[in-house]
Motif scaffolding. Sequence first.
Motif, PDB file in Angstrom:
ATOM      1  N   LEU A   1       1.301  -1.561   0.232  1.00 31.05           N
ATOM      2  CA  LEU A   1       0.006   0.105   0.541  1.00 31.05           C
ATOM      3  C   LEU A   1       1.160   1.224   0.030  1.00 31.05           C
ATOM      4  CD1 LEU A   1      -2.478  -0.589   2.534  1.00 31.05           C
ATOM      5  CD2 LEU A   1      -2.704  -0.893  -0.152  1.00 31.05           C
ATOM      6  N   VAL A   2       2.276   1.314   1.276  1.00 29.39           N
ATOM      7  CA  VAL A   2       2.258   2.453   0.965  1.00 29.39           C
ATOM      8  C   VAL A   2       3.253   3.040  -0.619  1.00 29.39           C
ATOM      9  CG1 VAL A   2       3.145   2.372   3.362  1.00 29.39           C
ATOM     10  CG2 VAL A   2       4.822   1.448   1.616  1.00 29.39           C
ATOM     11  N   TYR A   3       3.625   2.441  -0.827  1.00 31.88           N
ATOM     12  CA  TYR A   3       4.149   2.885  -2.720  1.00 31.88           C
ATOM     13  C   TYR A   3       2.904   3.262  -3.500  1.00 31.88           C
ATOM     14  CZ  TYR A   3       8.266   0.908  -0.654  1.00 31.88           C
ATOM     15  OH  TYR A   3       9.396   0.329  -0.140  1.00 31.88           O
ATOM     16  N   ALA A   4       1.848   3.350  -3.471  1.00 28.18           N
ATOM     17  CA  ALA A   4       0.714   3.728  -4.553  1.00 28.18           C
ATOM     18  C   ALA A   4       1.106   5.110  -5.135  1.00 28.18           C
ATOM     19  CB  ALA A   4      -0.482   3.992  -3.612  1.00 28.18           C
ATOM     20  N   ASP A   5       1.022   5.761  -4.283  1.00 24.14           N
ATOM     21  CA  ASP A   5       1.800   7.259  -4.719  1.00 24.14           C
ATOM     22  C   ASP A   5       2.499   7.710  -5.320  1.00 24.14           C
ATOM     23  OD1 ASP A   5       2.833   7.310  -2.112  1.00 24.14           O
ATOM     24  OD2 ASP A   5       1.885   9.033  -1.309  1.00 24.14           O
ATOM     25  N   LYS A   6       3.640   6.574  -5.275  1.00 26.92           N
ATOM     26  CA  LYS A   6       5.393   6.698  -5.572  1.00 26.92           C
ATOM     27  C   LYS A   6       5.990   7.856  -5.315  1.00 26.92           C
ATOM     28  CE  LYS A   6       4.350   4.713 -10.148  1.00 26.92           C
ATOM     29  NZ  LYS A   6       3.041   3.638  -9.530  1.00 26.92           N
ATOM     30  N   SER A   7       6.331   8.017  -3.819  1.00 24.08           N
ATOM     31  CA  SER A   7       6.868   9.056  -2.909  1.00 24.08           C
ATOM     32  C   SER A   7       8.715   8.727  -3.540  1.00 24.08           C
ATOM     33  CB  SER A   7       6.708   8.252  -1.934  1.00 24.08           C
ATOM     34  OG  SER A   7       5.377   8.372  -0.912  1.00 24.08           O
ATOM     35  N   GLN A   8       8.623  10.453  -3.194  1.00 23.83           N
ATOM     36  CA  GLN A   8       9.910  10.412  -3.762  1.00 23.83           C
ATOM     37  C   GLN A   8      10.840  11.581  -2.560  1.00 23.83           C
ATOM     38  OE1 GLN A   8      10.927  10.367  -7.525  1.00 23.83           O
ATOM     39  NE2 GLN A   8       8.492   9.121  -7.390  1.00 23.83           N
ATOM     40  N   MET A   9      10.076  11.050  -2.098  1.00 22.26           N
ATOM     41  CA  MET A   9      10.866  11.551  -0.119  1.00 22.26           C
ATOM     42  C   MET A   9      11.091  10.662   0.273  1.00 22.26           C
ATOM     43  SD  MET A   9      12.115  14.923  -1.689  1.00 22.26           S
ATOM     44  CE  MET A   9      12.471  15.272   0.009  1.00 22.26           C
ATOM     45  N   LEU A  10      12.071  10.657   1.184  1.00 25.59           N
ATOM     46  CA  LEU A  10      12.026   9.475   2.447  1.00 25.59           C
ATOM     47  C   LEU A  10      10.961  10.018   3.652  1.00 25.59           C
ATOM     48  CD1 LEU A  10      15.455   8.844   2.696  1.00 25.59           C
ATOM     49  CD2 LEU A  10      13.756   7.045   2.354  1.00 25.59           C
ATOM     50  N   ASP A  11      10.464  11.591   4.105  1.00 28.06           N
ATOM     51  CA  ASP A  11       9.712  12.612   4.953  1.00 28.06           C
ATOM     52  C   ASP A  11       7.799  11.847   4.396  1.00 28.06           C
ATOM     53  OD1 ASP A  11      11.506  12.498   6.644  1.00 28.06           O
ATOM     54  OD2 ASP A  11      10.805  15.121   5.358  1.00 28.06           O
ATOM     55  N   HIS A  12       7.740  11.700   3.139  1.00 22.19           N
ATOM     56  CA  HIS A  12       6.543  11.292   2.524  1.00 22.19           C
ATOM     57  C   HIS A  12       6.635   9.531   2.580  1.00 22.19           C
ATOM     58  CE1 HIS A  12       3.755  11.194  -0.961  1.00 22.19           C
ATOM     59  NE2 HIS A  12       2.842  10.714  -0.160  1.00 22.19           N
ATOM     60  N   LEU A  13       7.305   8.875   2.431  1.00 23.40           N
ATOM     61  CA  LEU A  13       7.315   7.476   2.398  1.00 23.40           C
ATOM     62  C   LEU A  13       6.575   7.124   4.079  1.00 23.40           C
ATOM     63  CD1 LEU A  13       7.578   4.767   1.152  1.00 23.40           C
ATOM     64  CD2 LEU A  13      10.227   4.810   1.447  1.00 23.40           C
ATOM     65  N   GLU A  14       7.665   8.143   4.710  1.00 13.67           N
ATOM     66  CA  GLU A  14       7.475   7.502   6.621  1.00 13.67           C
ATOM     67  C   GLU A  14       6.033   7.883   6.938  1.00 13.67           C
ATOM     68  OE1 GLU A  14       9.350   9.360  10.853  1.00 13.67           O
ATOM     69  OE2 GLU A  14      10.889   9.017   8.885  1.00 13.67           O
ATOM     70  N   ASP A  15       5.465   9.120   5.983  1.00 13.04           N
ATOM     71  CA  ASP A  15       5.092   9.134   6.629  1.00 13.04           C
ATOM     72  C   ASP A  15       3.751   8.362   6.039  1.00 13.04           C
ATOM     73  OD1 ASP A  15       4.977  11.581   7.677  1.00 13.04           O
ATOM     74  OD2 ASP A  15       4.305  12.593   6.147  1.00 13.04           O
ATOM     75  N   ASN A  16       3.648   7.709   4.912  1.00 15.06           N
ATOM     76  CA  ASN A  16       2.833   6.498   4.134  1.00 15.06           C
ATOM     77  C   ASN A  16       2.029   5.284   5.396  1.00 15.06           C
ATOM     78  OD1 ASN A  16       2.240   8.634   2.349  1.00 15.06           O
ATOM     79  ND2 ASN A  16       3.301   7.361   0.692  1.00 15.06           N
ATOM     80  N   ILE A  17       3.732   5.160   5.594  1.00 14.25           N
ATOM     81  CA  ILE A  17       4.916   3.713   6.718  1.00 14.25           C
ATOM     82  C   ILE A  17       3.387   4.407   8.222  1.00 14.25           C
ATOM     83  CG2 ILE A  17       5.913   2.658   7.444  1.00 14.25           C
ATOM     84  CD1 ILE A  17       7.796   3.287   5.792  1.00 14.25           C
ATOM     85  N   ARG A  18       3.755   5.177   8.157  1.00 20.05           N
ATOM     86  CA  ARG A  18       2.606   5.752   9.716  1.00 20.05           C
ATOM     87  C   ARG A  18       0.901   5.302   9.621  1.00 20.05           C
ATOM     88  NH1 ARG A  18       5.861   7.217  13.440  1.00 20.05           N
ATOM     89  NH2 ARG A  18       8.065   8.365  12.709  1.00 20.05           N
ATOM     90  N   ARG A  19       1.090   5.804   8.156  1.00 18.55           N
ATOM     91  CA  ARG A  19      -0.815   5.861   7.986  1.00 18.55           C
ATOM     92  C   ARG A  19      -1.256   4.853   7.914  1.00 18.55           C
ATOM     93  NH1 ARG A  19      -2.558   5.593   3.719  1.00 18.55           N
ATOM     94  NH2 ARG A  19      -0.514   6.124   2.492  1.00 18.55           N
ATOM     95  N   VAL A  20      -0.636   3.087   6.910  1.00 19.15           N
ATOM     96  CA  VAL A  20      -1.337   2.707   6.970  1.00 19.15           C
ATOM     97  C   VAL A  20      -0.830   1.297   7.950  1.00 19.15           C
ATOM     98  CG1 VAL A  20      -0.450   0.118   5.845  1.00 19.15           C
ATOM     99  CG2 VAL A  20      -0.140   2.296   4.324  1.00 19.15           C
TER     100      VAL A  20
END
Length: 232
Positions: A175-194
């Motif tokens: 799920l976390v790669y659905a929006d193709k994060s370009q920044m680690l901070d964004h990826l971290e936010d996705n992980i926390r949310r999921v």
Amino acid sequence: MLKHLRFVIFELQETEFPVRVIYTTNGRIDEAHFWLNGYVNKQNCRIWSEANPQVYVETPLHPEKLTVWCALWAGGIIGSYFFKNYEGHNVTVNGDRYRPMITNFFIPELNNHDVQELCFQQDGATCHTARATIDLLKDTFVDRLISRFGPVNWPPRSCDLTPLDYFLWGYVKSLVYADKSQMLDHLEDNIRRVIADIRPQMLENVIENWTSRLDYIRSSRGSPMPEIIFKM
């Protein structure tokens, strides 16, 4: 295989064992790595795809990544915890970083639960099983520590018995790669949310699936489980 079977028999003999264990990492995974380029280690996580498996895709030799730790039990998920140095930069885990996480993050989180009734499971990675680390965990869990060099030995390469391996990390990475994060901070936010969005009913299904795995392994005399479909 024999250690695998012995541990399953031990678990089946314990009353309400699946709901009393805090599961952490296992098998070939030292916590979980989330790569910014979306790479997934297929040795740790199986994700079926209709894409052509013969297609080659070039990736950077050392892409940026996050190292994440979680604990899962029937009552919920503790974490996610991201390993960072004093400057706030993302780092991988070693013993000197694992022990402060246990002391400063995990044990305080347990204050919300009845620790006397909970067991703690971890894999045999060196950073988890150094003498100082085992002594630290014994101070909290005493004889309820399931680990290499612990009171209850954990059978190596038993990914099919750990919900983080057969459920959590694969589910989160799907799920976390659905929006193709370009920044680690964004990826971290996705992980926390999921992880935060995982509902209690889903965890109940995970534990039910775990008990079915015990029955399979006992009936097959310790054979590792084949790939199965996990129904949410």
